[in-house]
Design a protein around this motif. Structure first.
Motif, PDB file in Angstrom:
ATOM      1  N   LEU A   1       0.855  -1.191   0.000  1.00  0.00           N
ATOM      2  CA  LEU A   1       0.000   0.000   0.000  1.00  0.00           C
ATOM      3  C   LEU A   1       0.884   1.232   0.000  1.00  0.00           C
ATOM      4  CD1 LEU A   1      -2.944  -0.585   2.489  1.00  0.00           C
ATOM      5  CD2 LEU A   1      -3.113   0.441   0.211  1.00  0.00           C
ATOM      6  N   GLY A   2       0.651   2.120  -0.955  1.00  0.00           N
ATOM      7  CA  GLY A   2       1.457   3.327  -1.028  1.00  0.00           C
ATOM      8  C   GLY A   2       2.860   3.042  -1.520  1.00  0.00           C
ATOM      9  N   ARG A   3       3.774   3.953  -1.210  1.00  0.00           N
ATOM     10  CA  ARG A   3       5.160   3.809  -1.662  1.00  0.00           C
ATOM     11  C   ARG A   3       6.137   3.589  -0.510  1.00  0.00           C
ATOM     12  NH1 ARG A   3       5.940   5.300  -7.095  1.00  0.00           N
ATOM     13  NH2 ARG A   3       4.031   6.114  -8.069  1.00  0.00           N
ATOM     14  N   ALA A   4       5.683   3.741   0.732  1.00  0.00           N
ATOM     15  CA  ALA A   4       6.570   3.634   1.897  1.00  0.00           C
ATOM     16  C   ALA A   4       6.269   2.370   2.691  1.00  0.00           C
ATOM     17  CB  ALA A   4       6.403   4.858   2.796  1.00  0.00           C
ATOM     18  N   VAL A   5       7.335   1.631   3.039  1.00  0.00           N
ATOM     19  CA  VAL A   5       7.210   0.421   3.867  1.00  0.00           C
ATOM     20  C   VAL A   5       8.258   0.523   4.968  1.00  0.00           C
ATOM     21  CG1 VAL A   5       7.323  -2.104   3.913  1.00  0.00           C
ATOM     22  CG2 VAL A   5       6.460  -0.935   1.865  1.00  0.00           C
ATOM     23  N   GLY A   6       7.815   0.580   6.212  1.00  0.00           N
ATOM     24  CA  GLY A   6       8.751   0.716   7.333  1.00  0.00           C
ATOM     25  C   GLY A   6       8.072   1.389   8.494  1.00  0.00           C
ATOM     26  N   ASN A   7       8.797   2.260   9.195  1.00  0.00           N
ATOM     27  CA  ASN A   7       8.226   2.939  10.358  1.00  0.00           C
ATOM     28  C   ASN A   7       8.112   4.442  10.107  1.00  0.00           C
ATOM     29  OD1 ASN A   7       7.793   0.579  12.001  1.00  0.00           O
ATOM     30  ND2 ASN A   7      10.008   0.423  12.184  1.00  0.00           N
ATOM     31  N   ALA A   8       9.206   5.179  10.284  1.00  0.00           N
ATOM     32  CA  ALA A   8       9.131   6.630  10.062  1.00  0.00           C
ATOM     33  C   ALA A   8       8.696   6.969   8.634  1.00  0.00           C
ATOM     34  CB  ALA A   8      10.484   7.276  10.369  1.00  0.00           C
TER      35      ALA A   8
ATOM     36  N   VAL B   1       1.315  11.567   6.835  1.00  0.00           N
ATOM     37  CA  VAL B   1       1.188  13.021   6.994  1.00  0.00           C
ATOM     38  C   VAL B   1       0.955  13.677   5.634  1.00  0.00           C
ATOM     39  CG1 VAL B   1       2.437  15.119   7.667  1.00  0.00           C
ATOM     40  CG2 VAL B   1       2.474  13.112   9.156  1.00  0.00           C
ATOM     41  N   ASP B   2       1.625  13.170   4.583  1.00  0.00           N
ATOM     42  CA  ASP B   2       1.378  13.684   3.224  1.00  0.00           C
ATOM     43  C   ASP B   2      -0.098  13.537   2.856  1.00  0.00           C
ATOM     44  OD1 ASP B   2       4.014  14.345   2.831  1.00  0.00           O
ATOM     45  OD2 ASP B   2       4.495  12.567   1.634  1.00  0.00           O
ATOM     46  N   VAL B   3      -0.676  12.371   3.190  1.00  0.00           N
ATOM     47  CA  VAL B   3      -2.101  12.133   2.901  1.00  0.00           C
ATOM     48  C   VAL B   3      -2.968  13.130   3.665  1.00  0.00           C
ATOM     49  CG1 VAL B   3      -4.000  10.474   3.198  1.00  0.00           C
ATOM     50  CG2 VAL B   3      -1.797   9.703   2.279  1.00  0.00           C
ATOM     51  N   LEU B   4      -2.663  13.329   4.934  1.00  0.00           N
ATOM     52  CA  LEU B   4      -3.454  14.247   5.765  1.00  0.00           C
ATOM     53  C   LEU B   4      -3.327  15.692   5.306  1.00  0.00           C
ATOM     54  CD1 LEU B   4      -2.669  12.555   9.174  1.00  0.00           C
ATOM     55  CD2 LEU B   4      -4.973  12.881   8.244  1.00  0.00           C
ATOM     56  N   LYS B   5      -2.231  15.996   4.604  1.00  0.00           N
ATOM     57  CA  LYS B   5      -2.029  17.362   4.094  1.00  0.00           C
ATOM     58  C   LYS B   5      -2.542  17.516   2.662  1.00  0.00           C
ATOM     59  CE  LYS B   5       1.773  18.875   7.048  1.00  0.00           C
ATOM     60  NZ  LYS B   5       3.201  19.264   7.124  1.00  0.00           N
ATOM     61  N   GLY B   6      -3.244  16.495   2.146  1.00  0.00           N
ATOM     62  CA  GLY B   6      -3.857  16.616   0.835  1.00  0.00           C
ATOM     63  C   GLY B   6      -3.096  15.981  -0.302  1.00  0.00           C
ATOM     64  N   GLY B   7      -1.974  15.304  -0.003  1.00  0.00           N
ATOM     65  CA  GLY B   7      -1.183  14.628  -1.040  1.00  0.00           C
ATOM     66  C   GLY B   7      -1.189  13.131  -0.820  1.00  0.00           C
ATOM     67  N   GLY B   8      -0.006  12.518  -1.021  1.00  0.00           N
ATOM     68  CA  GLY B   8       0.148  11.083  -0.776  1.00  0.00           C
ATOM     69  C   GLY B   8      -0.291  10.226  -1.946  1.00  0.00           C
ATOM     70  N   PRO B   9       0.087   8.957  -1.933  1.00  0.00           N
ATOM     71  CA  PRO B   9      -0.266   8.042  -3.019  1.00  0.00           C
ATOM     72  C   PRO B   9      -1.774   7.822  -3.114  1.00  0.00           C
ATOM     73  CG  PRO B   9       1.466   7.124  -1.614  1.00  0.00           C
ATOM     74  CD  PRO B   9       0.915   8.307  -0.914  1.00  0.00           C
ATOM     75  N   GLN B  10      -2.266   7.662  -4.342  1.00  0.00           N
ATOM     76  CA  GLN B  10      -3.713   7.568  -4.564  1.00  0.00           C
ATOM     77  C   GLN B  10      -4.331   6.362  -3.865  1.00  0.00           C
ATOM     78  OE1 GLN B  10      -5.222  10.204  -6.141  1.00  0.00           O
ATOM     79  NE2 GLN B  10      -7.040   9.285  -5.211  1.00  0.00           N
ATOM     80  N   ASP B  11      -3.608   5.210  -3.847  1.00  0.00           N
ATOM     81  CA  ASP B  11      -4.215   4.024  -3.225  1.00  0.00           C
ATOM     82  C   ASP B  11      -4.412   4.216  -1.726  1.00  0.00           C
ATOM     83  OD1 ASP B  11      -1.447   3.879  -2.779  1.00  0.00           O
ATOM     84  OD2 ASP B  11      -1.322   1.700  -3.074  1.00  0.00           O
TER      85      ASP B  11
ATOM     86  N   VAL C   1      -4.884   7.151  -0.201  1.00  0.00           N
ATOM     87  CA  VAL C   1      -6.006   8.091  -0.079  1.00  0.00           C
ATOM     88  C   VAL C   1      -7.333   7.361  -0.299  1.00  0.00           C
ATOM     89  CG1 VAL C   1      -7.090  10.154  -1.068  1.00  0.00           C
ATOM     90  CG2 VAL C   1      -4.596  10.056  -0.801  1.00  0.00           C
ATOM     91  N   ASP C   2      -7.399   6.559  -1.359  1.00  0.00           N
ATOM     92  CA  ASP C   2      -8.650   5.880  -1.712  1.00  0.00           C
ATOM     93  C   ASP C   2      -9.111   4.931  -0.615  1.00  0.00           C
ATOM     94  OD1 ASP C   2      -8.652   7.221  -4.105  1.00  0.00           O
ATOM     95  OD2 ASP C   2      -8.008   5.514  -5.319  1.00  0.00           O
ATOM     96  N   LEU C   3      -8.173   4.154  -0.056  1.00  0.00           N
ATOM     97  CA  LEU C   3      -8.567   3.194   0.976  1.00  0.00           C
ATOM     98  C   LEU C   3      -8.924   3.910   2.275  1.00  0.00           C
ATOM     99  CD1 LEU C   3      -9.132   0.309   1.723  1.00  0.00           C
ATOM    100  CD2 LEU C   3      -6.699  -0.011   2.229  1.00  0.00           C
ATOM    101  N   THR C   4      -8.183   4.962   2.606  1.00  0.00           N
ATOM    102  CA  THR C   4      -8.503   5.748   3.803  1.00  0.00           C
ATOM    103  C   THR C   4      -9.919   6.297   3.710  1.00  0.00           C
ATOM    104  OG1 THR C   4      -6.174   6.343   4.121  1.00  0.00           O
ATOM    105  CG2 THR C   4      -7.801   7.731   5.215  1.00  0.00           C
ATOM    106  N   VAL C   5     -10.267   6.867   2.554  1.00  0.00           N
ATOM    107  CA  VAL C   5     -11.605   7.462   2.377  1.00  0.00           C
ATOM    108  C   VAL C   5     -12.682   6.380   2.369  1.00  0.00           C
ATOM    109  CG1 VAL C   5     -13.076   8.737   0.755  1.00  0.00           C
ATOM    110  CG2 VAL C   5     -10.762   9.560   1.277  1.00  0.00           C
ATOM    111  N   ALA C   6     -12.409   5.238   1.717  1.00  0.00           N
ATOM    112  CA  ALA C   6     -13.395   4.148   1.667  1.00  0.00           C
ATOM    113  C   ALA C   6     -13.701   3.622   3.063  1.00  0.00           C
ATOM    114  CB  ALA C   6     -12.898   3.025   0.764  1.00  0.00           C
TER     115      ALA C   6
END
Length: 424
Positions: free
Chosen positions: A244-251, A258-268, A270-275
């Motif tokens: 899911l997304g592009r980042a795998v790990g902790n930080a 945080v990118d998603v919460l600020k209106g960016g981030g990977p589409q998948d 965002v889509d799953l969070t909203v769903a």
């Protein structure tokens, strides 16, 4: 009637259904130390091999809830929780809890730590300087009233039978028993006291359930238990063949959240969070539009308040492993496959996860997926960035990644992120 562990084991070994009295007795006796680990191991194996009816599973869950305390969350808002069965890059709890809180619900997200190739929500959040996972019940209630969301460690008094049995299943080859998975998840969630629950049941290579058939069986068991206990409950089957997304790990996953919460981030992501937010709000009886609230920035403000309430600094720089290694594309073409399981194991080898529950994790270890399936590649183009503080771990991570990607002349067929929704 007097019960013995051997009688209960024999009943399930021979394919019988356990009575309510047998279930109540054996769970209570095991919690109190009157049934030995080897006896409960034998019973767990019999359950794995012979299954349980819906009635047995519901009663087993009730007995596990009754082994400890229940939280009573009278916080002035509808309470709704979410549980994911675990995946690679599955940081959805981080943006989801503050988003749903910003829409008017209270989200008591009692979470766990990672084991093996799937990351733990608490491990991710602990990469934020100052943030603390352990809260008292009073602190949980106060934060739900003031912020609307809390993500913290499960309190010791909730479902102690589950904690004891979970550790036993891990070392006896009985983790895969669907009745025991379902009752483990639901006993903690019921004891937690939320009025509604949405389950994210992952399916695919990076998930615990590799096949859709297995995932559907687990989702049905979870929903059935929820209905039996009076919860408004839904289960979404979601794809976990690709991280899911592009980042795998902790930080790195916190940064992406945080990118998603600020209106960016990977589409998948965002889509799953909203769903999931939409389903949670529906079950809680709230009509807000989570996509609009996410776009407004209110969810980020709630995130910042939630982090500060638990001692963290939402503006602090996050750690990144001191050693970086780039994996490049071996050929031109479309990226057709990105194996979630291989990438999860590689991140674990770099230090982002743990093999045993007492192992430490590296906050800065992880992997960034610079290309995703369907994207066009040029030979030599960066595919992955690996980060770790233990460079000696890189060769083992690279060996795990040797067959993690496929490149072809045609883009892969698109697959839905949300496969199905099952409602109770």
């Amino acid at each position: 009637m007097n019960h013995t562990a051997v009688d209960v084991i024999r009943a399930k070994r021979d394919g019988g259904a356990l009575s309510d009295e047998q279930i109540d007795w054996v769970v209570d006796a095991y919690t109190e130390g009157l049934v030995a680990d080897e006896q409960m191991s034998a019973l767990a194996m019999a359950i794995l091999l012979n299954g349980m009816t819906a009635r047995e599973t519901a009663r087993w869950t009730r007995a596990m809830v009754d082994s400890g305390e229940r939280l009573h969350l009278d916080v002035g808002r509808p309470t709704v929780d979410k549980h994911s069965t675990g995946g690679v890059g599955d940081k959805i709890t981080l943006p989801l809890a503050p988003l749903v809180a910003a829409c008017g619900a209270a989200v008591p997200q009692l979470s766990g730590r990672g084991l093996g190739h799937t990351g733990g929500t608490l491990d991710k959040l602990e990469s934020i300087p100052g943030w603390r996972a352990r809260l008292s019940v009073d602190e949980v209630r106060a934060q739900l009233r003031s912020v609307g969301a809390v993500i913290c460690a499960t309190t010791e008094g909730l479902a102690p039978a589950d904690r004891k049995l979970y550790a036993l299943r891990d070392v006896t080859g009985t983790v895969e028993a669907i009745p025991l998975i379902a009752s483990s998840i639901m006993s903690k969630k019921i004891a937690e006291g939320a009025e509604a629950l949405v389950l994210d049941v992952k399916v695919g290579s990076g998930a615990f359930m590799k096949s859709e058939e297995q995932a559907r069986a687990l989702a049905a068991a979870l929903v059935s238990i929820g209905v039996d206990h009076g919860l408004a409950v839904s289960a979404l089957l979601t794809d976990m063949s690709t991280p899911l997304g592009r980042a795998v790990g902790n930080a790195v996953e916190v940064e992406e959240s945080v990118d998603v919460l600020k209106g960016g981030g990977p589409q998948d992501v965002v889509d799953l969070t909203v769903a999931l937010a939409r389903e949670m709000l529906s079950r809680a009886g709230i009509t807000a539009d989570p996509a609009a609230v996410l776009a407004s920035g209110e969810a980020y403000e709630t995130w910042a308040r939630m982090i500060r309430a638990q001692g963290g600094d939402p503006e602090a720089a996050l750690p990144r492993g001191g050693h970086r290694h780039v994996v490049t594309a071996a050929a031109d073409g479309y990226l057709t496959r990105q194996d979630a399981y291989a990438i999860g194991v590689a991140a674990w080898r770099l230090g982002a996860g743990r093999a045993r529950k007492e192992d430490p994790v590296q906050a800065g270890a992880g992997i960034l997926c610079l290309a995703k399936p369907g994207e066009r590649l040029v030979e030599g183009q960066p595919l992955l960035e690996l980060y770790t503080d233990t460079p000696e771990a890189i060769p083992a991570a690279l060996a795990t990644l040797a067959d993690a990607h496929g490149v072809g002349d045609e883009p892969p067929p698109s697959t839905p992120l949300v496969i199905d929704t099952i409602r109770g």
